[in-house]
Scaffold this motif. Sequence first.
Motif, PDB file in Angstrom:
ATOM      1  N   THR A  31      45.590  24.571 -15.279  1.00 29.22           N
ATOM      2  CA  THR A  31      46.060  24.468 -14.130  1.00 29.22           C
ATOM      3  C   THR A  31      46.712  23.250 -13.692  1.00 29.22           C
ATOM      4  OG1 THR A  31      44.591  26.565 -13.272  1.00 29.22           O
ATOM      5  CG2 THR A  31      45.520  25.251 -11.603  1.00 29.22           C
ATOM      6  N   VAL A  32      45.903  22.271 -13.940  1.00 22.37           N
ATOM      7  CA  VAL A  32      46.314  21.040 -13.584  1.00 22.37           C
ATOM      8  C   VAL A  32      47.491  20.507 -14.237  1.00 22.37           C
ATOM      9  CG1 VAL A  32      45.753  18.476 -13.705  1.00 22.37           C
ATOM     10  CG2 VAL A  32      43.966  20.160 -13.499  1.00 22.37           C
ATOM     11  N   SER A  34      49.630  22.778 -15.340  1.00 25.96           N
ATOM     12  CA  SER A  34      50.700  23.630 -14.696  1.00 25.96           C
ATOM     13  C   SER A  34      51.325  22.961 -13.607  1.00 25.96           C
ATOM     14  CB  SER A  34      50.125  25.055 -14.480  1.00 25.96           C
ATOM     15  OG  SER A  34      51.127  25.664 -14.077  1.00 25.96           O
ATOM     16  N   TRP A  35      50.283  22.483 -12.756  1.00 28.53           N
ATOM     17  CA  TRP A  35      50.855  21.502 -11.496  1.00 28.53           C
ATOM     18  C   TRP A  35      51.854  20.413 -11.710  1.00 28.53           C
ATOM     19  CZ3 TRP A  35      45.094  20.676  -8.891  1.00 28.53           C
ATOM     20  CH2 TRP A  35      44.926  21.885  -8.378  1.00 28.53           C
ATOM     21  N   GLU A  36      51.351  19.805 -13.021  1.00 28.79           N
ATOM     22  CA  GLU A  36      52.398  18.727 -13.361  1.00 28.79           C
ATOM     23  C   GLU A  36      53.913  19.220 -13.671  1.00 28.79           C
ATOM     24  OE1 GLU A  36      48.953  15.713 -14.994  1.00 28.79           O
ATOM     25  OE2 GLU A  36      50.337  16.510 -16.455  1.00 28.79           O
ATOM     26  N   GLN A  40      53.242  25.979 -11.027  1.00 26.93           N
ATOM     27  CA  GLN A  40      52.141  26.422  -9.913  1.00 26.93           C
ATOM     28  C   GLN A  40      52.173  25.136  -9.014  1.00 26.93           C
ATOM     29  OE1 GLN A  40      48.970  27.777 -13.080  1.00 26.93           O
ATOM     30  NE2 GLN A  40      48.278  28.540 -10.986  1.00 26.93           N
ATOM     31  N   THR A  41      51.941  25.427  -7.873  1.00 22.61           N
ATOM     32  CA  THR A  41      51.575  23.884  -6.904  1.00 22.61           C
ATOM     33  C   THR A  41      50.284  24.177  -6.309  1.00 22.61           C
ATOM     34  OG1 THR A  41      52.482  25.378  -5.138  1.00 22.61           O
ATOM     35  CG2 THR A  41      54.150  23.880  -6.609  1.00 22.61           C
ATOM     36  N   PRO A  42      49.494  23.065  -6.066  1.00 21.89           N
ATOM     37  CA  PRO A  42      48.271  23.038  -5.379  1.00 21.89           C
ATOM     38  C   PRO A  42      48.477  23.611  -3.838  1.00 21.89           C
ATOM     39  CG  PRO A  42      49.055  21.083  -5.615  1.00 21.89           C
ATOM     40  CD  PRO A  42      49.892  21.802  -6.270  1.00 21.89           C
ATOM     41  N   ASP A  43      47.276  24.189  -3.380  1.00 17.68           N
ATOM     42  CA  ASP A  43      47.459  24.535  -2.025  1.00 17.68           C
ATOM     43  C   ASP A  43      47.050  23.474  -1.371  1.00 17.68           C
ATOM     44  OD1 ASP A  43      44.587  24.281  -1.901  1.00 17.68           O
ATOM     45  OD2 ASP A  43      44.380  26.546  -2.137  1.00 17.68           O
ATOM     46  N   GLU A  46      43.693  21.878  -2.181  1.00 20.38           N
ATOM     47  CA  GLU A  46      43.680  21.238  -3.746  1.00 20.38           C
ATOM     48  C   GLU A  46      44.613  19.969  -3.579  1.00 20.38           C
ATOM     49  OE1 GLU A  46      43.503  25.576  -5.988  1.00 20.38           O
ATOM     50  OE2 GLU A  46      45.371  24.791  -5.448  1.00 20.38           O
ATOM     51  N   LEU A  47      45.621  19.859  -2.953  1.00 25.41           N
ATOM     52  CA  LEU A  47      46.436  18.693  -2.929  1.00 25.41           C
ATOM     53  C   LEU A  47      45.779  17.480  -2.357  1.00 25.41           C
ATOM     54  CD1 LEU A  47      49.134  17.777  -3.401  1.00 25.41           C
ATOM     55  CD2 LEU A  47      49.855  18.152  -0.826  1.00 25.41           C
TER      56      LEU A  47
END
Length: 215
Positions: A31-32, A34-36, A40-43, A46-47
């Motif tokens: 997931t990390v 994928s954020w990069e 996906q983006t953190p909520d 999470e941000l």
Amino acid sequence: MRRLREALGMAPGHVAYGLYAQYGLRVSPDTVASWERGPQTPDSRELTALAGVLWCSPGDLMAAAATLREHRMARGLSPQELARRVGLDAGAYVRMEESGRWRGNERQSEALAGVLGLSLRDYVTATGQEEDLAELLRGAVTTRWQAYVRPAAKLLALPRHHLEDVLEQLHTDYQGRMVSTMSWGTSGAAESTAGDAGRDFLDRIVDHFWAVARV
């Protein structure tokens, strides 16, 4: 995000571990990653946690903020905290943020701009009033600009004398574009050119306003 992580000598797994150990968030290394990459983006929570793990501010992990939600997250504020600081019920603020339409009063609007550090242009965009401004400006340049000073001043909270100068100049520029390509006995081609010039001006009316207003 990737640049900051690598500068700290961390792998995605280290970030995932930090999110759990420091903030109790169960996030996988995938997931990390994928954020990069962007799928996906953190909520909001999470941000904020991610910024803590990477020793930066939430704003460092975001592209240029445009919406109220993005500006709030860039400041690391929860909806409840921002609502409290601008004098709004939290539920009312969340509904405005989700709809993209700010409906606070003048005092609350001033507080919002101050808390989020918004320029006037950012404020108009973030509060969903850019089309309202465009509609006012189109009316001002195509009819009597004087009639639009008061509603424009209310929307922008700018001194009327400044808006009078700006609206008058925009009106003059627009009328000049129309007149310069038309005269007695103009051909159909000239009229078409004038129409195109006018439509282009109106399509870009908000950009013209900011260029002239210099605020």
